[in-house]
Motif scaffolding. Sequence first.
Motif, mmCIF file in Angstrom:
data_model
loop_
_atom_site.group_PDB
_atom_site.id
_atom_site.type_symbol
_atom_site.label_atom_id
_atom_site.label_comp_id
_atom_site.label_asym_id
_atom_site.label_seq_id
_atom_site.Cartn_x
_atom_site.Cartn_y
_atom_site.Cartn_z
ATOM 1 N N GLU A 46 -22.213 36.410 13.390
ATOM 2 C CA GLU A 46 -22.899 35.136 13.611
ATOM 3 C C GLU A 46 -23.741 34.741 12.398
ATOM 4 O OE1 GLU A 46 -25.152 35.293 17.333
ATOM 5 O OE2 GLU A 46 -26.441 33.734 16.494
ATOM 6 N N ALA A 85 -23.782 41.030 15.661
ATOM 7 C CA ALA A 85 -24.667 39.941 15.203
ATOM 8 C C ALA A 85 -24.388 39.560 13.757
ATOM 9 C CB ALA A 85 -26.126 40.356 15.373
ATOM 10 N N ASP A 97 -23.647 45.197 14.397
ATOM 11 C CA ASP A 97 -22.358 44.786 13.820
ATOM 12 C C ASP A 97 -21.881 43.457 14.394
ATOM 13 O OD1 ASP A 97 -22.037 47.088 12.107
ATOM 14 O OD2 ASP A 97 -21.770 48.241 13.942
ATOM 15 N N TYR A 128 -34.572 44.284 12.114
ATOM 16 C CA TYR A 128 -35.583 45.327 12.325
ATOM 17 C C TYR A 128 -35.342 45.999 13.672
ATOM 18 C CZ TYR A 128 -40.034 47.429 10.932
ATOM 19 O OH TYR A 128 -41.002 48.310 10.502
ATOM 20 N N GLY A 129 -34.093 46.491 13.852
ATOM 21 C CA GLY A 129 -33.724 47.123 15.125
ATOM 22 C C GLY A 129 -34.003 48.606 15.084
ATOM 23 N N VAL A 130 -32.973 49.402 14.716
ATOM 24 C CA VAL A 130 -33.136 50.858 14.643
ATOM 25 C C VAL A 130 -33.102 51.332 13.183
ATOM 26 C CG1 VAL A 130 -32.299 53.092 15.452
ATOM 27 C CG2 VAL A 130 -32.036 51.094 16.910
ATOM 28 N N GLN A 131 -32.047 50.920 12.448
ATOM 29 C CA GLN A 131 -31.981 51.305 11.029
ATOM 30 C C GLN A 131 -33.011 50.543 10.192
ATOM 31 O OE1 GLN A 131 -30.381 53.707 9.172
ATOM 32 N NE2 GLN A 131 -29.811 54.543 11.146
ATOM 33 N N LEU A 163 -28.339 44.008 10.700
ATOM 34 C CA LEU A 163 -28.220 43.515 12.076
ATOM 35 C C LEU A 163 -27.148 44.341 12.764
ATOM 36 C CD1 LEU A 163 -28.169 39.633 11.695
ATOM 37 C CD2 LEU A 163 -30.119 41.159 11.943
ATOM 38 N N HIS A 194 -22.812 50.560 7.310
ATOM 39 C CA HIS A 194 -21.621 50.779 8.127
ATOM 40 C C HIS A 194 -20.453 50.098 7.410
ATOM 41 C CE1 HIS A 194 -19.755 52.158 11.665
ATOM 42 N NE2 HIS A 194 -20.110 51.267 12.538
ATOM 43 N N SER A 241 -29.663 58.506 13.791
ATOM 44 C CA SER A 241 -30.445 57.353 14.238
ATOM 45 C C SER A 241 -31.535 57.010 13.225
ATOM 46 C CB SER A 241 -31.084 57.680 15.585
ATOM 47 O OG SER A 241 -32.105 56.760 15.867
ATOM 48 N N GLY A 242 -31.816 55.717 13.088
ATOM 49 C CA GLY A 242 -32.913 55.272 12.230
ATOM 50 C C GLY A 242 -34.238 55.891 12.652
ATOM 51 N N GLN A 256 -36.833 39.059 9.549
ATOM 52 C CA GLN A 256 -36.563 39.242 10.980
ATOM 53 C C GLN A 256 -36.953 37.959 11.705
ATOM 54 O OE1 GLN A 256 -35.162 41.620 12.945
ATOM 55 N NE2 GLN A 256 -35.743 40.524 14.813
HETATM 56 N N1 NAI Z 1 -28.650 52.621 15.145
HETATM 57 C C1 NAI Z 1 -28.563 53.482 14.163
HETATM 58 O O1 NAI Z 1 -29.386 54.380 14.024
HETATM 59 C C2 NAI Z 1 -27.454 53.382 13.149
HETATM 60 C C3 NAI Z 1 -26.905 52.158 12.844
HETATM 61 N N2 NAI Z 1 -26.036 52.031 11.798
HETATM 62 C C4 NAI Z 1 -25.549 50.712 11.421
HETATM 63 O O2 NAI Z 1 -26.657 49.964 10.940
HETATM 64 C C5 NAI Z 1 -26.501 48.593 11.256
HETATM 65 C C6 NAI Z 1 -27.706 48.124 12.055
HETATM 66 O O3 NAI Z 1 -27.669 48.763 13.312
HETATM 67 P P1 NAI Z 1 -28.920 48.884 14.297
HETATM 68 O O4 NAI Z 1 -30.149 49.191 13.543
HETATM 69 O O5 NAI Z 1 -28.501 49.817 15.382
HETATM 70 O O6 NAI Z 1 -28.959 47.385 14.840
HETATM 71 P P2 NAI Z 1 -29.604 46.780 16.159
HETATM 72 O O7 NAI Z 1 -28.567 46.683 17.188
HETATM 73 O O8 NAI Z 1 -30.819 47.557 16.487
HETATM 74 O O9 NAI Z 1 -29.955 45.309 15.689
HETATM 75 C C7 NAI Z 1 -30.724 45.044 14.513
HETATM 76 C C8 NAI Z 1 -31.452 43.750 14.542
HETATM 77 O O10 NAI Z 1 -30.564 42.669 14.718
HETATM 78 C C9 NAI Z 1 -31.291 41.626 15.313
HETATM 79 N N3 NAI Z 1 -30.333 40.657 15.882
HETATM 80 C C10 NAI Z 1 -29.444 40.884 16.889
HETATM 81 N N4 NAI Z 1 -28.718 39.784 17.108
HETATM 82 C C11 NAI Z 1 -29.133 38.852 16.217
HETATM 83 C C12 NAI Z 1 -28.749 37.522 15.928
HETATM 84 N N5 NAI Z 1 -27.772 36.932 16.597
HETATM 85 N N6 NAI Z 1 -29.397 36.868 14.930
HETATM 86 C C13 NAI Z 1 -30.394 37.454 14.250
HETATM 87 N N7 NAI Z 1 -30.790 38.727 14.464
HETATM 88 C C14 NAI Z 1 -30.168 39.403 15.437
HETATM 89 C C15 NAI Z 1 -32.162 42.306 16.327
HETATM 90 O O11 NAI Z 1 -33.318 41.533 16.557
HETATM 91 C C16 NAI Z 1 -32.500 43.618 15.615
HETATM 92 O O12 NAI Z 1 -33.755 43.505 14.968
HETATM 93 C C17 NAI Z 1 -25.176 48.496 12.002
HETATM 94 O O13 NAI Z 1 -24.166 48.204 11.064
HETATM 95 C C18 NAI Z 1 -24.991 49.884 12.570
HETATM 96 O O14 NAI Z 1 -23.657 50.208 12.840
HETATM 97 C C19 NAI Z 1 -25.719 53.100 10.998
HETATM 98 C C20 NAI Z 1 -26.233 54.358 11.272
HETATM 99 C C21 NAI Z 1 -27.029 54.587 12.435
#
Ligand code: NAI
Length: 347
Positions: free
Chosen positions: A104, A101, A99, A38-41, A97, A123, A151-152, A60
């Motif tokens: 893991e 994370a 990429d 539950y980060g950005v996307q 999560l 991705h 961005s999400g 989450q």
């Molecule tokens: N940020 C964006 O808007 C975009 C992201 N993406 C892709 O979407 C996917 C998700 O990216 P984001 O939303 O940016 O991710 P993020 O970096 O915001 O992380 C998402 C979640 O991962 C959790 N997390 C981190 N480390 C962890 C661990 N070791 N164990 C359990 N949970 C953990 C965090 O608590 C967070 O809720 C990626 O593959 C990214 O490349 C694709 C398009 C745009």
Amino acid sequence: MAKINFGGVEEEVVTREEFPLEKARETLQDEVIAVIGYGVQGPGQSLNMRDNGFNVIVGQRKGKTYDKAVSDGWVPGETLFEIEEALEKGTIICFLLSDAAQIELWPTVKKYLTAGKSLYFSHGFGVTYKDQTGIVPPAEVDVFLVAPKGSGTSLRRLFVEGKGLNSSFAIYQDASGKARQKAIAMGIGVGSGYLFETDFYKEVTSDLTGERGTLMGAIQGIFAAQYEVLRANGHSPSEAFNETVEELTQSLMPLVAENGMDWMYANCSTTAQRGALDWWKPFRDATKPVFEQLYNSVKAGEQANISITRNSQADYREKLEEELKELRESEMWRAGTAVRSLRPERN
Ligand SMILES: NC(=O)C1=CN([C@@H]2O[C@H](COP(=O)(O)OP(=O)(O)OC[C@H]3O[C@@H](n4cnc5c(N)ncnc54)[C@H](O)[C@@H]3O)[C@@H](O)[C@H]2O)C=CC1
Ligand SMILES: CC(=O)[C@](C)(O)C(=O)O
Ligand SMILES: [Mg+2]
Ligand SMILES: [Mg+2]
């Protein structure tokens, strides 16, 4: 698929008209969509799907983001779970999560990928760089991606405004014979504008290039270069910031978004047009070698390697924050804070 001419090249794309929301709902009516992370996307996609009437749950780990999910209306024990519980309940696992994370958590995710389930990414990273990530999905699950081009945060905002970001989609593995329908239905469900097809490799290589290039890296670089030259020649921060950033974001980019570059040019003075038409090619020629260097580095897997190595360190958040702070506390962006505070609508 609709055949559309993109600047002389025909492409088949999926529009909301030919794959309406009702069809997407019908396609996924028996699925439990589990958004893991539950980060950005995660928030953008899960909230849009929920509002679109899909059966969505969130997985989450406990902490700040879990609390954010609660405040977004996800109910613990009903629609919000610890990651493993969501993995068990979900039939479409959305692996959202970061990429790094994902590496893991992969052994845990894999345990729950039983026959008939689907694995969804946003991705192409994990499977393309499998030598570095170890992510190799079992053969009996469907594997596909929908990658919103933005961005999400914007995905959610535009959805609420009745608009939509375009997304790409790709099929990596079709075990059920229905992967394609499912992928498109997910793309419509998360609130995409139109959907264009790609493959995992092309998605990740273009994405890593774009974000390091014009979308994020190059734009900051070119802003900094111009700002520094203006300041070195005695221009005030106010003048340098307005002439470098504020005018672009507030006045000129909205015109580009509306109707293209020539339209923006046409709405500027003939003096500005003359200069822009003379100077865009030197800028292209000066930066093209850097873009080529960037693309080759992406292709070689170096950018993936850097991202994995750096983002897997225990203190990566603190280090990231230090680098963001360097930007935030630079004169240019502090000037930006002051300029924004003076926008009429902020008073
Ligand atoms: N940020 C964006 O808007 C975009 C992201 N993406 C892709 O979407 C996917 C998700 O990216 P984001 O939303 O940016 O991710 P993020 O970096 O915001 O992380 C998402 C979640 O991962 C959790 N997390 C981190 N480390 C962890 C661990 N070791 N164990 C359990 N949970 C953990 C965090 O608590 C967070 O809720 C990626 O593959 C990214 O490349 C694709 C398009 C745009
Ligand atoms: C927002 C998006 O599409 C990026 C820039 O590729 C990302 O956040 O990884
Ligand atoms: Mg992207
Ligand atoms: Mg990206």
